[in-house]
Design a protein around this motif. Structure first.
Motif, short mmCIF file in Angstrom:
data_model
loop_
_atom_site.label_atom_id
_atom_site.label_comp_id
_atom_site.label_asym_id
_atom_site.label_seq_id
_atom_site.Cartn_x
_atom_site.Cartn_y
_atom_site.Cartn_z
N ALA A 77 0.83 -1.21 0.00
CA ALA A 77 0.00 0.00 0.00
C ALA A 77 0.87 1.26 0.00
O ALA A 77 0.57 2.23 -0.69
N GLU A 78 1.98 1.21 0.73
CA GLU A 78 2.90 2.36 0.74
C GLU A 78 3.42 2.62 -0.68
O GLU A 78 3.48 3.78 -1.12
N THR A 79 3.75 1.57 -1.40
CA THR A 79 4.23 1.72 -2.77
C THR A 79 3.13 2.24 -3.68
O THR A 79 3.36 3.12 -4.50
N PHE A 80 1.91 1.69 -3.54
CA PHE A 80 0.78 2.15 -4.36
C PHE A 80 0.62 3.66 -4.26
O PHE A 80 0.56 4.36 -5.24
N TYR A 81 0.53 4.11 -3.02
CA TYR A 81 0.27 5.52 -2.80
C TYR A 81 1.52 6.37 -2.99
O TYR A 81 1.43 7.53 -3.39
N GLY A 82 2.67 5.80 -2.73
CA GLY A 82 3.92 6.53 -2.90
C GLY A 82 4.15 6.95 -4.34
O GLY A 82 4.70 8.01 -4.61
N ARG A 83 3.71 6.12 -5.27
CA ARG A 83 3.90 6.48 -6.68
C ARG A 83 3.04 7.67 -7.07
O ARG A 83 3.26 8.31 -8.07
N ARG A 84 2.04 7.96 -6.25
CA ARG A 84 1.16 9.10 -6.52
C ARG A 84 1.48 10.29 -5.61
O ARG A 84 0.94 11.37 -5.78
N GLY A 85 2.31 10.08 -4.61
CA GLY A 85 2.60 11.15 -3.66
C GLY A 85 1.40 11.48 -2.78
O GLY A 85 1.23 12.60 -2.34
N ASP A 86 0.56 10.47 -2.51
CA ASP A 86 -0.69 10.70 -1.79
C ASP A 86 -0.89 9.58 -0.78
O ASP A 86 -1.61 8.63 -1.03
N LEU A 87 -0.21 9.67 0.36
CA LEU A 87 -0.27 8.62 1.37
C LEU A 87 -1.34 8.96 2.41
O LEU A 87 -1.15 9.86 3.23
N PRO A 88 -2.49 8.27 2.40
CA PRO A 88 -3.54 8.54 3.37
C PRO A 88 -3.05 8.31 4.81
O PRO A 88 -2.15 7.51 5.04
N LYS A 89 -3.66 8.99 5.76
CA LYS A 89 -3.26 8.87 7.17
C LYS A 89 -3.30 7.43 7.65
O LYS A 89 -2.42 6.99 8.38
#
Length: 149
Positions: A77-89
């Motif tokens: 999940a960190e990688t998924f969101y990291g590629r978008r620069g949008d890491l939910p809380k």
């Protein structure tokens, strides 16, 4: 081939529906996660975990404890969101847990149920066994080359 640590169903155990639906979608859609991308990221996170565990515990594990399933899900999940620069809380909090858990494991403050931690003697035996097999292969190749001349 799917990894033994975490699949898409298990990933959903650790993420809310909105977060799960956004995985692999670069347009902030909250439904229809791209399952190919999601499984690829799970497999990559599982590979990272297995590389980290190699030489520390006996692999392969006979069963996968949920703590490792969660770790793989969180790191994917960190990688998924990291590629978008949008890491939910929710994901950031879980990533903090995963990073701390691996540090605690390395320091011996936590363990993996059912996994034998390799000590110096076991590591030495494993290295010597690998060296023995490499030497045997080398001798076989030398013989084959000599016989072929």
């Amino acid at each position: 081939m799917a990894n033994p640590y975490c699949d898409l169903i298990k990933l959903a155990w650790f993420l809310d529906t909105r977060s799960f639906g956004m995985l692999g979608n670069d347009v902030n859609a909250t439904t229809n996660a791209d399952t190919t991308i999601a499984q690829g990221q799970l497999d990559a996170a599982a590979g990272e975990l297995e590389s980290h565990l190699s030489g520390r515990v006996t692999l392969p594990l006979t069963s996968v404890p949920l703590v490792l399933t969660r770790w793989v899900a969180v790191k994917a999940a960190e990688t998924f969101y990291g590629r978008r620069g949008d890491l939910p809380k929710q994901v950031k909090s879980a990533v903090d847990w995963a990073d701390q858990w691996i540090k605690d494991f390395d320091a011996g403050r936590t363990s993996i149920d059912g996994a034998a931690r390799l000590g110096p003697d076991e590591l030495l035996d494993e290295l010597l066994d690998d060296q023995h097999h490499a030497n045997c292969r080398l001798e076989r190749v030398k013989r084959e080359l000599t016989e072929g001349l």
